[in-house]
Write an enzyme that holds these catalytic residues in place. Sequence first.
Site, short mmCIF file in Angstrom:
data_model
loop_
_atom_site.label_atom_id
_atom_site.label_comp_id
_atom_site.label_asym_id
_atom_site.label_seq_id
_atom_site.Cartn_x
_atom_site.Cartn_y
_atom_site.Cartn_z
CB ALA A 131 73.78 50.91 104.81
CG ASP A 132 76.03 45.06 101.94
OD1 ASP A 132 76.90 45.52 101.17
OD2 ASP A 132 75.45 43.98 101.75
CB THR A 133 71.13 47.10 99.76
OG1 THR A 133 70.91 48.16 100.69
CG2 THR A 133 69.80 46.64 99.19
#
Length: 210
Positions: free
Chosen positions: A87-89
């Site tokens: 995941a990446d935000t």
Amino acid sequence: MSKNESVNIRPISQLVLASSSPRRKELVASLGLSLPVYIMSSDADESVPAEWSPAHIVEQLSLRKANATASLLRERQEAEASLVVGADTIVVVDGQVLGKPKDRDDALSMLRSLQGREHEVYTGVACVIADTGIATVAHRMTKVYMKPMSDEGLKGYIATGEPDDKAGAYGIQGLGATLVDKIEGCYFNVVGLPLSLLSDMLAHYEIHVF
């Protein structure tokens, strides 16, 4: 859900989270999955071309993270029946991408740019079958509206240390919630892992929350 490739459904015996984030670890644990969940982060290149859209950035970086961890599992001969989740935000304001602050001056600059207005939070999620590399990738976007804040208030928040390792220099699940007026979209997306999206993606691999 967008897909990089068609997925051949196969039994998955373990989930591997490609992240060192304690927030993401807690969110995955909250799903109460029946299979074991392991943490194995890796160093993935996070540089991206300037012309990439926010959605493309988070999808590609989440995929890089998942692929890097899948590669480690293959090297250790632990890839069989493993599904890796990356995941990446990012935070986006006026088309500018805000990652984690370099220092507290940078955190103040970020928070000044956010206060009293709305911005967007994007999180990409990638699921990779470790031994084949077959992947599915998707993202969510949430709008966040921040309260007007004085420099004194922002500096007080920064002094708590909470913004140090967070995209956009705030954490909505902590004291940063006091900076937020309202949101439109998934709350957990802002925390760093959209659980509704993840549960849909896991169901594609016959991993069910209920």
